[in-house]
Scaffold this active site. Structure first.
Site, short mmCIF file in Angstrom:
data_model
loop_
_atom_site.label_atom_id
_atom_site.label_comp_id
_atom_site.label_asym_id
_atom_site.label_seq_id
_atom_site.Cartn_x
_atom_site.Cartn_y
_atom_site.Cartn_z
CG PHE A 13 21.32 -39.40 -25.94
CD1 PHE A 13 19.96 -39.18 -25.76
CD2 PHE A 13 22.14 -39.58 -24.84
CE1 PHE A 13 19.44 -39.13 -24.47
CE2 PHE A 13 21.62 -39.53 -23.56
CZ PHE A 13 20.26 -39.31 -23.37
CB CYS A 14 24.29 -39.80 -31.45
SG CYS A 14 24.88 -39.62 -33.12
N PRO A 15 24.06 -43.26 -32.24
CG PRO A 15 24.17 -45.34 -33.30
CD PRO A 15 24.86 -44.48 -32.29
CB SER B 195 20.67 -40.21 -34.64
OG SER B 195 21.97 -39.72 -34.57
CB SER B 293 28.97 -41.26 -32.01
OG SER B 293 27.82 -40.61 -31.54
#
Ligand SMILES: Cc1cc2nc3c(=O)[nH]c(=O)nc-3n(C[C@H](O)[C@H](O)[C@H](O)COP(=O)(O)OP(=O)(O)OC[C@H]3O[C@@H](n4cnc5c(N)ncnc54)[C@H](O)[C@@H]3O)c2cc1C
Lengths: 76, 377
Positions: A13-15, B195, B293
């Site tokens: 989901f992130c990045p 994002s 992340s």
């Protein structure tokens, strides 16, 4: 010789898948193929959009069991 | 059994302390030896750099002596690893010492590499190191008005930092009474302002409300310092008076030199956190190649899962749980409001509207971090 690299961005989901591709494409050589695996159906649209805008080459997009495989060739 | 942790940052420290507690008896009896090698005798709370750049923290507040953060029983050496001889189960350090291991954990972090983009290092301000954050603070103080452009490279650690610095700059200039003389322009590499889709859905209208302009699909190609223009890979240009950048990151050079992973990112199993192809080598924190992340919270949750697993390997002979991709990030939405995003490999985040309470919790966490590093929180 150019190689194919698989970027496993499933569940990212992130990045997120496109950001993963942008990061890894910089480390690739011109002519290399990168296959992005994504569980986000948005990747089937936003990855090709970016690839065209920047001038890389879209090799193919296919879906298999809920995973999108987007293959891109680094063109420059 | 010899457990060797390379890296004394967030991931390495939380893991070492977690293991020291879980294996207290084994460490006392000598059945287990726990060693940490790091490149610095100090430990930096990196999230504090954001506040340092805006004059809301001072450099001394960011550091503690690494040794003071470690539980008794951990042998700690400031002696960076230069060679990873994984087939021989050993590493060689700068001092020439060889350390053997039965289990190795690599947690050497990541570093900004502005030099990869022509003109970026010379012409932009950034807050990703102490030196550049102090420089940015001075530059901001002297700034009387004009167009501020925020631009970033990929990948970068702390994916919330781009939004946070933008919202905080809005309040910073407002407090100085010059917000009407400053144009804030935010750029982002993909087709939305963050994002995380739900975060982007919240942040874009927030930008509009605050008069912050933005441009998406903007990947920095070069900076022309003479013309004061940032050029993107996508063919657009952003003129600036003050450029704030978050440079692209790489893993440490030692990782690349030892051919452990392209770009310094080590191929890592997403659940077990083993280095791909190795049974007794683990990777946690920024230096993994995982598509999550690069954040302190990631390092923290990975360290907790791995601590439980390594202790179980010692006591039961096998690991007991998977890392589920959990990440928790605060998002400062200005000087006194914040929200957060929590997600894992399966579940996207669902951020709530920012509140003062979450901001105060983040402010408290800036101090509580030292308790967290000790493995107590
Ligand atoms: C400005 C900024 C703001 C941030 N904000 C947040 C935030 O709000 N929330 C959040 O969760 N995260 C945030 N982060 C990210 C967070 O700080 C990092 O993701 C985290 O520190 C990663 O932990 P790590 O242990 O992998 O690496 P690090 O903490 O960087 O530690 C790496 C360690 O490895 C050591 N080392 C390096 N080379 C060697 C070697 N050859 N041999 C031995 N040791 C070596 C170093 O000395 C260091 O001790 C922020 C970061 C920055 C810069």
């Amino acid at each position: 010789m150019s190689e194919k690299k698989v970027i496993d961005a499933r569940g990212s989901f992130c990045p997120g898948p496109l950001m993963e591709l942008i990061g890894w494409i910089k480390l690739a050589n011109v002519g290399d193929e990168l296959e992005l695996l994504s569980t986000d159906k948005g990747s089937a649209a936003d990855v090709p959009e970016w690839v065209h805008k920047v001038g890389h080459e879209l090799v193919g997009v296919r879906e298999e069991a809920g995973v999108w495989h987007v293959t891109v060739r680094k063109a420059k | 059994m010899k457990i060797l942790i390379v890296g004394g940052g967030m991931a390495g420290t939380i893991l070492a302390n977690n293991l020291a507690r879980r294996l207290h008896g084994e460490l006392r009896s000598g059945k287990v030896k726990l060693t940490m090698l790091s490149a610095s005798e100090r430990h930096m709370y990196q999230p504090g750099l954001l506040y340092l750049a805006l004059g809301r923290m001072t450099p001394d507040e960011l550091y503690r002596d690494q040794a003071s953060l470690l539980e008794p029983g951990i042998a700690f050496f400031v002696d960076p690893v230069e060679e990873f001889q994984l087939d021989q189960n050993r590493v060689k350090t700068k001092s020439g010492t060889v350390f053997d291991f039965d289990i190795l954990v690599i947690a050497t972090g990541s570093r900004p590499v502005p030099e990869l983009i022509p003109g970026l290092a010379e012409n932009s301000e950034t807050f990703y190191t102490e030196e550049t954050a102090v420089k940015m603070f001075r530059k901001l103080q002297a700034f009387a008005g004009g167009r501020v452009v925020i631009a970033m490279g990929v990948p970068h650690k702390c994916p919330m930092a781009p939004l946070e610095i933008t919202f905080m700059l809005h309040d910073y200039f407002k407090d100085r009474g010059i917000r009407d003389k400053v144009q804030l322009h935010y750029t982002y590499p993909i087709g939305r302002v963050h994002s995380l889709e739900n975060v982007a859905k919240w942040a874009a209208p927030e930008f509009e409300r605050l008069g912050i302009t933005y441009e998406t699909l903007f990947n920095v190609k070069e900076v022309d310092g003479a013309a004061k223009v940032v050029k993107s890979e996508e063919g657009s240009e952003a003129p600036y008076d003050l450029l704030i950048s978050i440079p692209a990151h790489r893993g440490m050079e030692v990782i690349e030199k030892n051919k452990l992973g392209a770009g310094g990112w080590i191929p890592t199993h997403r659940h077990q956190l083993t280095m791909e192809g190795r049974k007794n080598v683990y990777v946690i924190g920024d230096t993994t190649n995982l598509p999550i992340s690069k954040a302190g919270s990631t390092a923290h949750f990975e360290a907790e899962a791995l601590g439980e697993n390594i202790a179980a390997i010692v006591k039961l002979g096998s690991p007991v749980r998977d890392y589920d991709g959990k990440v928790f990030c605060f998002i400062e939405a200005g000087k006194d409001r914040a929200t957060y995003a929590m997600f894992d490999y399966q579940n996207p985040p669902d951020p709530k509207a920012p509140t003062k309470a979450v901001h105060w919790f983040k402010t408290a966490y800036n101090k509580l971090y030292w308790v967290s590093a000790r493995g107590l929180l």
